[in-house]
Design a protein around this motif. Structure first.
Motif, PDB file in Angstrom:
ATOM      1  N   CYS A  66     -70.992  -4.587  54.910  1.00 53.98           N
ATOM      2  CA  CYS A  66     -70.562  -4.051  53.601  1.00 53.98           C
ATOM      3  C   CYS A  66     -71.261  -4.719  52.425  1.00 53.98           C
ATOM      4  CB  CYS A  66     -69.050  -4.165  53.431  1.00 53.98           C
ATOM      5  SG  CYS A  66     -68.080  -3.385  54.732  1.00 53.98           S
ATOM      6  N   LYS A  67     -72.488  -5.209  52.629  1.00 55.71           N
ATOM      7  CA  LYS A  67     -73.184  -5.921  51.550  1.00 55.71           C
ATOM      8  C   LYS A  67     -73.494  -5.023  50.368  1.00 55.71           C
ATOM      9  CE  LYS A  67     -75.326  -9.489  54.429  1.00 55.71           C
ATOM     10  NZ  LYS A  67     -76.615 -10.087  54.895  1.00 55.71           N
ATOM     11  N   GLU A  68     -73.713  -3.735  50.644  1.00 58.54           N
ATOM     12  CA  GLU A  68     -74.033  -2.813  49.551  1.00 58.54           C
ATOM     13  C   GLU A  68     -72.786  -2.390  48.783  1.00 58.54           C
ATOM     14  OE1 GLU A  68     -72.461  -0.226  52.655  1.00 58.54           O
ATOM     15  OE2 GLU A  68     -73.733  -2.008  52.682  1.00 58.54           O
ATOM     16  N   LEU A  69     -71.599  -2.714  49.320  1.00 60.78           N
ATOM     17  CA  LEU A  69     -70.337  -2.356  48.672  1.00 60.78           C
ATOM     18  C   LEU A  69     -69.722  -3.525  47.922  1.00 60.78           C
ATOM     19  CD1 LEU A  69     -68.657  -0.233  51.504  1.00 60.78           C
ATOM     20  CD2 LEU A  69     -69.834   0.610  49.477  1.00 60.78           C
TER      21      LEU A  69
ATOM     22  N   LEU B 123     -71.456   3.545  54.853  1.00 58.15           N
ATOM     23  CA  LEU B 123     -72.821   3.210  54.426  1.00 58.15           C
ATOM     24  C   LEU B 123     -73.506   4.432  53.830  1.00 58.15           C
ATOM     25  CD1 LEU B 123     -75.196   1.240  54.255  1.00 58.15           C
ATOM     26  CD2 LEU B 123     -75.788   1.866  56.608  1.00 58.15           C
ATOM     27  N   GLU B 124     -73.932   4.313  52.572  1.00 54.83           N
ATOM     28  CA  GLU B 124     -74.604   5.410  51.858  1.00 54.83           C
ATOM     29  C   GLU B 124     -75.924   4.918  51.287  1.00 54.83           C
ATOM     30  OE1 GLU B 124     -75.846   7.254  48.053  1.00 54.83           O
ATOM     31  OE2 GLU B 124     -74.922   5.290  48.311  1.00 54.83           O
ATOM     32  N   LYS B 125     -76.982   5.723  51.455  1.00 53.34           N
ATOM     33  CA  LYS B 125     -78.285   5.427  50.867  1.00 53.34           C
ATOM     34  C   LYS B 125     -78.870   6.699  50.287  1.00 53.34           C
ATOM     35  CE  LYS B 125     -79.558   1.540  53.892  1.00 53.34           C
ATOM     36  NZ  LYS B 125     -80.572   1.026  54.865  1.00 53.34           N
ATOM     37  N   ASP B 126     -79.042   6.722  48.977  1.00 49.13           N
ATOM     38  CA  ASP B 126     -79.655   7.859  48.288  1.00 49.13           C
ATOM     39  C   ASP B 126     -78.970   9.180  48.639  1.00 49.13           C
ATOM     40  OD1 ASP B 126     -81.429   9.085  46.545  1.00 49.13           O
ATOM     41  OD2 ASP B 126     -82.961   9.374  48.077  1.00 49.13           O
TER      42      ASP B 126
ATOM     43  N   VAL C 197     -77.306   9.956  51.297  1.00 52.03           N
ATOM     44  CA  VAL C 197     -77.189  10.197  52.737  1.00 52.03           C
ATOM     45  C   VAL C 197     -76.280   9.122  53.321  1.00 52.03           C
ATOM     46  CG1 VAL C 197     -78.436  10.321  54.932  1.00 52.03           C
ATOM     47  CG2 VAL C 197     -79.488  11.216  52.824  1.00 52.03           C
ATOM     48  N   VAL C 198     -75.370   9.509  54.214  1.00 55.32           N
ATOM     49  CA  VAL C 198     -74.510   8.516  54.866  1.00 55.32           C
ATOM     50  C   VAL C 198     -74.990   8.275  56.288  1.00 55.32           C
ATOM     51  CG1 VAL C 198     -72.444   8.801  53.466  1.00 55.32           C
ATOM     52  CG2 VAL C 198     -72.834  10.339  55.388  1.00 55.32           C
ATOM     53  N   LEU C 199     -74.845   7.019  56.720  1.00 54.70           N
ATOM     54  CA  LEU C 199     -75.383   6.606  58.011  1.00 54.70           C
ATOM     55  C   LEU C 199     -74.354   5.807  58.795  1.00 54.70           C
ATOM     56  CD1 LEU C 199     -77.763   5.694  55.603  1.00 54.70           C
ATOM     57  CD2 LEU C 199     -79.114   6.128  57.646  1.00 54.70           C
ATOM     58  N   PHE C 200     -74.449   5.900  60.111  1.00 54.94           N
ATOM     59  CA  PHE C 200     -73.620   5.102  61.018  1.00 54.94           C
ATOM     60  C   PHE C 200     -74.475   4.714  62.214  1.00 54.94           C
ATOM     61  CE2 PHE C 200     -70.849   4.334  64.575  1.00 54.94           C
ATOM     62  CZ  PHE C 200     -69.781   3.650  64.023  1.00 54.94           C
ATOM     63  N   PRO C 201     -74.363   3.455  62.658  1.00 50.09           N
ATOM     64  CA  PRO C 201     -73.505   2.370  62.186  1.00 50.09           C
ATOM     65  C   PRO C 201     -74.205   1.542  61.116  1.00 50.09           C
ATOM     66  CG  PRO C 201     -74.620   1.698  64.177  1.00 50.09           C
ATOM     67  CD  PRO C 201     -75.079   3.107  63.912  1.00 50.09           C
ATOM     68  N   ASP C 202     -73.449   0.622  60.489  1.00 51.15           N
ATOM     69  CA  ASP C 202     -74.075  -0.288  59.525  1.00 51.15           C
ATOM     70  C   ASP C 202     -74.485  -1.593  60.191  1.00 51.15           C
ATOM     71  OD1 ASP C 202     -71.643  -1.504  59.913  1.00 51.15           O
ATOM     72  OD2 ASP C 202     -71.152  -1.711  57.779  1.00 51.15           O
ATOM     73  N   ALA C 203     -74.145  -1.730  61.481  1.00 49.24           N
ATOM     74  CA  ALA C 203     -74.560  -2.868  62.304  1.00 49.24           C
ATOM     75  C   ALA C 203     -74.591  -2.388  63.753  1.00 49.24           C
ATOM     76  CB  ALA C 203     -73.590  -4.034  62.146  1.00 49.24           C
ATOM     77  N   PRO C 204     -75.399  -3.015  64.612  1.00 56.06           N
ATOM     78  CA  PRO C 204     -75.463  -2.575  66.012  1.00 56.06           C
ATOM     79  C   PRO C 204     -74.079  -2.512  66.657  1.00 56.06           C
ATOM     80  CG  PRO C 204     -77.220  -4.123  65.561  1.00 56.06           C
ATOM     81  CD  PRO C 204     -76.358  -4.111  64.338  1.00 56.06           C
ATOM     82  N   THR C 205     -73.839  -1.441  67.436  1.00 56.85           N
ATOM     83  CA  THR C 205     -72.535  -1.244  68.060  1.00 56.85           C
ATOM     84  C   THR C 205     -72.687  -0.792  69.508  1.00 56.85           C
ATOM     85  OG1 THR C 205     -70.497   0.085  68.044  1.00 56.85           O
ATOM     86  CG2 THR C 205     -72.417   1.050  66.950  1.00 56.85           C
TER      87      THR C 205
END
Length: 231
Positions: A39-42, A138-141, A143-151
């Motif tokens: 959650c570093k971007e949050l 997690l959102e970038k420009d 676009v939302v992405l999953f995961p924000d860390a390896p799972t």
């Protein structure tokens, strides 16, 4: 899904993944973070965050950090719910009115099948289905992405859902996007390519991949619109 006794604060720091330091009315307070992800971007110093007052008087922390305002790359401000426990509750509210199943469908939470425990089991007349829920923050420009860390757990779930399809069940992955104002969802292949490969393989084997965004307010979160999935 609604929270009780929500207050506004300013994020200061995150000493570890379980707690954060915030400023509430010029007073520093230690609060519980309801998301152990990066959650570093949050959680950026100075960000406006929202807290829910806990109900257990014996807790070490009075508040839970549940949402934050994020400044996007295109200059917009969006409110992101970051409570990792909430997507299943959102799904439970949304599924009966999603149109995926009939009004007579029965939904059961946390059902074990073989060696797996799935978030939902659905019995709808002759239809039988398992469904896994994943929360997305997690959102970038846009676009939302999953995961924000390896799972690896996420990869394992996808393999188990493929097995369900092979044994005659329907199988679903529901990505609950904990924000509004996004373009589409895609797997975070840069962070964990194995998960992206597993998600594509699951779709090819018959697992249905769906995503829904949420209307997020300081004290509530409600599933709202279908979101395009690009694998």
């Amino acid at each position: 899904m609604k929270y009780e006794n929500v207050v506004e604060a300013k994020f200061l720091s995150r000493p570890n993944r379980f707690i954060a330091k915030v400023d509430i009315g010029a007073k520093e307070e230690t609060v519980h973070v309801k998301n152990t992800g990066r959650c570093k971007e949050l959680l950026v110093p100075g960000a406006k965050v929202y807290l829910s007052l806990g109900t257990n008087p014996n807790r070490k922390t009075k508040y839970d950090l549940i949402a934050t305002e994020k400044q996007t790359e295109n200059g917009k401000t969006i409110l992101v719910n970051m409570d990792s426990q909430i997507p299943n509750y959102v799904a439970e509210e949304w599924l009966p009115k999603s149109g995926i199943f009939s009004p007579n469908a029965v939904f059961k939470r946390e059902v074990t099948y073989h060696s797996s425990r799935f978030d939902f089991y659905i019995k709808d007349s002759e239809r039988k289905a398992f469904l896994e829920v994943k929360g997305v923050t997690l959102e970038k420009d846009g676009v939302v992405l999953f995961p924000d860390a390896p799972t690896q757990r996420g990869v394992k779930h996808l393999g188990e859902l493929i097995s369900c399809v092979e044994e005659g069940y329907e199988a679903y992955v529901l990505f609950v996007i904990q924000m509004k104002g996004i373009k589409y969802f895609k797997p975070n292949n840069e962070t964990h390519p194995e998960f992206g490969e597993a998600l594509l393989r699951a779709q090819q084997k018959g697992v249905k991949i769906i995503a829904v965004d949420c209307l997020v307010e300081p004290g509530s979160i409600t599933a709202q619109d279908d979101v395009k999935v690009i694998l």
